[in-house]
Every structure is written in structure tokens, then in C-alpha cells.
Design an enzyme around this catalytic site. Structure first.
Site, PDB file in Angstrom:
ATOM      1  N   SER A   1      -9.753  -0.643   7.239  1.00  7.28           N
ATOM      2  CA  SER A   1      -9.260  -0.484   5.875  1.00  7.28           C
ATOM      3  C   SER A   1      -8.605  -1.698   5.241  1.00  7.28           C
ATOM      4  CB  SER A   1      -8.284   0.682   5.815  1.00  7.28           C
ATOM      5  OG  SER A   1      -8.999   1.879   5.753  1.00  7.28           O
TER       6      SER A   1
ATOM      7  N   LYS B   1       0.845  -1.202   0.000  1.00  4.18           N
ATOM      8  CA  LYS B   1       0.000   0.000   0.000  1.00  4.18           C
ATOM      9  C   LYS B   1       0.877   1.248   0.000  1.00  4.18           C
ATOM     10  CE  LYS B   1      -3.916   1.964   2.635  1.00  4.18           C
ATOM     11  NZ  LYS B   1      -4.824   1.727   3.784  1.00  4.18           N
TER      12      LYS B   1
ATOM     13  N   SER C   1      -9.801   1.747   3.099  1.00  2.00           N
ATOM     14  CA  SER C   1      -8.977   2.526   2.203  1.00  2.00           C
ATOM     15  C   SER C   1      -7.967   1.707   1.405  1.00  2.00           C
ATOM     16  CB  SER C   1      -8.229   3.584   3.002  1.00  2.00           C
ATOM     17  OG  SER C   1      -7.333   2.973   3.915  1.00  2.00           O
TER      18      SER C   1
HETATM   19  N1  GLN Z   1     -12.953   3.807   6.580  1.00  2.00           N
HETATM   20  C1  GLN Z   1     -12.370   4.179   7.821  1.00  2.00           C
HETATM   21  C2  GLN Z   1     -12.012   5.636   7.808  1.00  2.00           C
HETATM   22  O1  GLN Z   1     -12.278   6.260   6.849  1.00  2.00           O
HETATM   23  C3  GLN Z   1     -11.195   3.331   8.100  1.00  2.00           C
HETATM   24  C4  GLN Z   1      -9.974   3.822   7.460  1.00  2.00           C
HETATM   25  C5  GLN Z   1      -8.774   2.980   7.780  1.00  2.00           C
HETATM   26  O2  GLN Z   1      -8.885   1.927   8.392  1.00  2.00           O
HETATM   27  N2  GLN Z   1      -7.621   3.466   7.383  1.00  2.00           N
HETATM   28  O3  GLN Z   1     -11.472   6.143   8.733  1.00  2.00           O
END
Ligand code: GLN
Length: 475
Positions: free
Chosen positions: A175, A76, A151
Site C-alpha cells: 500500500s 495517512k 491503499s
Molecule cells: N492492496 C493490498 C490489500 O488490499 C495491500 C493493502 C495494504 O498494503 N494495506 O490488501
């Protein structure tokens, strides 16, 4: 080329049926075929082949082969690889190159893994759909008009499309797990502190954890084993001994397994297919000898509010370093220093990141700190107690990964609150810091993937993956 699992690949490499170079070329070709899908932000065409050749020579020379010898991986783009772009899918870092390696990256490299490139994501890991990327949307592998989740959307799509065998993601509130659920693969978030965060660009430091996306629980276990462990460069990394997760997986049996099923994880408005498939899998496990224990996790309705207060607070502080002076993008026009900061951040950050910085500074400001931030900290503590208590009675807590299957591109971008609700089942494990995994259950009536979410007690990753494997095997 038929590459099912890493075990399979390794056998073919060791028996010389395949070379690392052939494997890497195979993956690179597939990556290039998917060039329009924005799955990778950077592809390591030359470096990956060079490294494969080096590993092939090592094998020929009879050298000791690392645990991940020849494993083709995607990383990532918020995890640092020295000398490579580290964009976090943001305009503000679009040209930034890392000057050092993440600890996780160094450990993977030492185990002879091969990096194919850096994957797309929501900007600074903020989002649930990969739509908050400065590098474009990523399609869901099973329906191009839908999102892959986020994400870590690029990492999940890379594994699901077969553009990497395993990928690293980061998980702050879901994410890794939510995109894994949306892409029909396994996604593991380890215990907070299990893997060093050194070289992982901070979003919310007390939540962030590197995670693994893979097709198989055994592959995830192997990669975790290599990365896990104390790192003196991250004071929050744990000195807890690293287990042999692969062995622990094999030791888990369905007989007598106590599966906690919280009623709060099956609200009335839960998508009918999701509910049917998760319950169906649980009944199947009961038929195979597991015990389903109905449990309750009161106050679950506060998870999303507490999470978004705490992570935005931490993010507003962490992202202060991107000021146009120290890293990346600097606005061209500015009359003075203050204007340079403002213009660089205004032009460099996307909408969601700005929204979170504003929310975070608001909840930390005098007058609101006690009402919001402190309250959310207290909720966090209550959650920790509740989950600990629950896991004294059961081996694992089970429920859906997401309240709905992958949604359409653009469907939720107009309403941030709607988007935040995508995380309702994944944020509790992040709030408490326990390990959690999403296991693919198969496809709903629209042929979209559905995932099951499992939480175990601190540092029980081996058991967690073992239970996940029980569920996956009987698909
Ligand atoms: N979707 C969650 C957020 O927007 C989780 C994001 C993540 O785990 N990096 O914060």
C-alpha cells in the site's frame, strides 16, 4: 515557491529566505485548490499555521532545530494524532477522534515536522485503488480518470500533486509501494518491526508497517531515521540499532552491485511497456558497472493466495473491536444487543471490509484452519527461506512494482480477484518482512508512471535507498 527537496527547503528556512508560516500557507492554498479531489480527509488549517509560527519563533530565538525542521507532511488517516479525526476512510469511524498519538507521530513532532492533515485511503487500508473509501475516489495525478493506487492513494497523490513534501502511508502488502509507483514518486516499506505500529490502526498485525512516500530517496531516509527504533509500546518493534541511512545512501556504488532478477517477476502476460522500462533500467545499470544475476524464486505463484488468506484472518480478528459499543458508529435501530452489533457493522463497514472479515473467519474456522490458514503459514515460511537464500547471492532483488500502469477508475471494482492481482509483486516482501521500495522510472507510451520494485535483506534500508537513488538519479 520552488521547493525541490527537504535539503533545499531547510536551507531556505535557515537562511531566512522563507518562514515556516509562508511554506505552510503555500501548501494549504494548494490543498484547498485541490479540495474536490478528496486527497485529504482532514486539513489542519489552524494547527499547521500555529505550529509553523511556533517553529519560526524557535528559529529566531536560536533554538536547536530538529532533523525535520519545518518539513510539511501529510499523514495517512489510519495513523493516530491525538485530538484529530482518525477515520480509516470508514463510515464506522467517520466521527471518531483519537485519544492518543502514534509513536511515529510523536517522533516526527519532536523532530519539528509540521502536519498538514490526514489523507484519504482505502477503508482500513484494504485495497489497491483508493476506491474502497467512504470519502470518495482520488484521481491519479497524471490522468484524472485513473486511480492513484492504494491503499495509501491520498498520501501518494498529496506528494505527487505537491500538497505535501512527504507523506506517511501504511503498507501491509504494497500500500505504500504500489501507489508510489502509480504516482511517479518514491515509496518505502521498511523491515517489519523497524517502525513502531503503536497508533497505526491494525489491519494485519504481522504484516503492517508504516512507510514513507516522498519525491527523493534522501527525504525518505531522513524521515525513516526519525521514526525508526524500538518502542516499548509495540512488542514487535525491533531493538536493532537505527542506522544513519543518509550516510549509507551515499556509500552505495553501482560498481560491482549484484542485482538479482527473478524470472518469476517477468511473466509472459506482463504489460509490455512495464517490462520494457524495467528491463531497460536494469540494462542501463549493467552498463554502469552492476552485475545482473538471473535468479529464480520458485512458488511465487502462491504469494497472492497465501497473502490474502493470512491478512484476512488477521483482519477478521483485528476488526472485531468495531462493534458499535466501543468506538465510532452505532446503528440507530436495534432490538437487542446482538442486533446492535450486527446492524452497526452492517451499516458501518463497506463491501470490501465485509468481504475480508467473512473470508478471514472462514479460513480460521474449524475444518478449514488446516487447509487454508495453516497451509498459508507454511507457505510464508518457505518464502522466508527462499528470499533469504536469494539475498545471500545478490545485493538486491529487482522487478516491476505493478504488473500494469495505473488503471481506470471503476475498471477493477467488479472483480476483487483482478484487484488483488495488482499486488502480485509487492506482497512477497510483506510476507517475508523485508524492506522494499518503489522507484519512479518515468512514463510509458500512454504517459503513465511506471515504478521499479527493489527488495533488500532485513534492516538494509540504507543500502536499499542507496540503490534506489542510483536508479532515480540517472532518469
Ligand atoms: N492492496 C493490498 C490489500 O488490499 C495491500 C493493502 C495494504 O498494503 N494495506 O490488501
Amino acid at each position: 515557491m520552488q521547493l525541490n527537496s527537504y535539503e533545499d527547503l531547510r536551507a531556505q528556512l535557515v537562511s531566512r529566505a522563507l518562514t515556516c508560516e509562508e511554506v505552510v500557507r503555500f501548501y494549504l492554498e494548494r490543498i484547498d485548490q485541490h479540495g474536490d479531489d478528496n486527497i485529504y480527509i482532514t486539513v489542519f488549517h489552524e494547527q499547521a499555521i500555529e505550529r509553523a509560527r511556533m517553529l519560526d519563533r524557535k528559529l529566531q530565538a536560536g533554538g536547536t532545530l530538529g532533523k525535520l525542521f519545518g518539513m510539511p507532511m501529510a499523514i495517512k488517516d489510519n495513523i493516530a494524532i491525538k485530538g484529530s479525526k482518525l477515520t480509516c476512510a470508514s463510515k464506522i469511524l467517520a466521527q471518531y477522534e483519537s485519544v492518543y498519538d502514534a509513536t511515529a507521530v510523536l517522533r516526527l513532532e519532536a523532530a519539528d515536522a509540521i502536519f498538514l492533515g490526514k489523507t484519504n485511503m482505502d477503508e482500513f487500508a484494504m485495497g489497491s485503488s483508493n476506491e474502497n473509501s467512504a470519502f470518495g475516489n482520488v484521481p491519479n495525478p497524471f490522468d484524472k480518470n485513473r486511480v492513484p493506487g492504494g491503499s495509501s492513494g491520498g498520501s501518494a497523490a498529496a506528494v505527487a500533486f505537491g500538497l505535501a513534501m512527504v507523506a506517511l502511508g501504511s503498507d501491509t502488502g504494497g500500500s505504500v509501494r504500489q501507489p508510489a509507483g502509480f504516482c511517479d514518486i518514491v515509496g518505502l516499506k521498511p523491515t517489519y518491526g523497524r517502525i513502531s505500529r503503536y497508533g497505526l490502526v491494525a489491519f494485519a498485525s504481522s504484516f503492517d508497517q508504516i512507510g514513507v512516500l516522498a519525491r527523493h530517496c534522501d527525504d525518505a531516509a531522513l524521515v525513516l531515521e526519525v521514526m525508526a527504533g524500538r518502542d516499548e509500546r509495540d512488542a514487535t518493534s525491533s531493538a536493532h540499532a537505527v542506522d544513519n541511512y543518509s550516510q549509507q545512501i551515499a556509500a552505495v556504488s553501482v560498481e560491482g552491485l549484484k542485482i538479482g532478477v527473478p524470472k518469476e517477476y517477468f511473466p509472459e502476460n506482463l504489460n509490455a511497456d512495464v517490462s520494457r522500462m524495467v528491463r531497460g533500467k536494469l540494462s542501463e545499470l549493467r552498463d554502469r558497472g552492476a552485475e545482473l544475476v538471473e535468479i529464480t524464486l520458485p512458488d511465487s505463484q502462491y504469494a497472492i493466495a497465501a497473502y490474502y488468506i493470512l491478512v484476512t484472518a488477521e483482519a477478521s480478528s483485528n476488526l472485531a473491536r468495531f462493534d458499535g459499543a466501543r468506538y465510532g458508529y452505532r446503528a440507530e435501530h436495534a432490538e437487542n444487543l446482538a442486533a446492535m452489533y450486527v446492524n452497526s457493522r452492517t451499516e458501518g463497514f463497506g463491501r470490501e471490509v465485509k468481504r475480508r472479515i467473512m473470508l478471514g473467519t472462514y479460513v480460521l474456522s474449524a475444518g478449514y484452519y488446516d487447509t487454508y490458514y495453516k497451509k498459508a503459514q507454511q507457505v510464508r515460511r518457505v518464502f522466508q527461506d527462499r528470499y533469504r537464500e536469494a539475498l545471500e547471492k545478490v545485493d538486491v532483488i529487482a522487478g516491476p512494482t505493478s504488473p500494469f500502469p495505473p488503471f481506470g477508475i471503476g475498471d477493477k471494482t467488479g472483480d476483487p480477484l483482478e484487484m488483488y492481482l495488482a499486488d502480485v509483486f509487492t506482497v512477497p516482501a510483506s510476507i517475508v518482512g523485508m524492506p522494499a521500495v518503489s522507484v519512479p522510472l518515468g512514463f510509458d507510451s500512454l504517459k503513465l508512471p511506471v515504478g521499479m520494485h527493489l527488495i533488500c535483506n532485513f534492516f538494509e534500508e540504507g543500502k536499499l535507498l542507496g540503490i534506489a537513488k542510483l536508479m532515480q538519479r540517472s532518469l
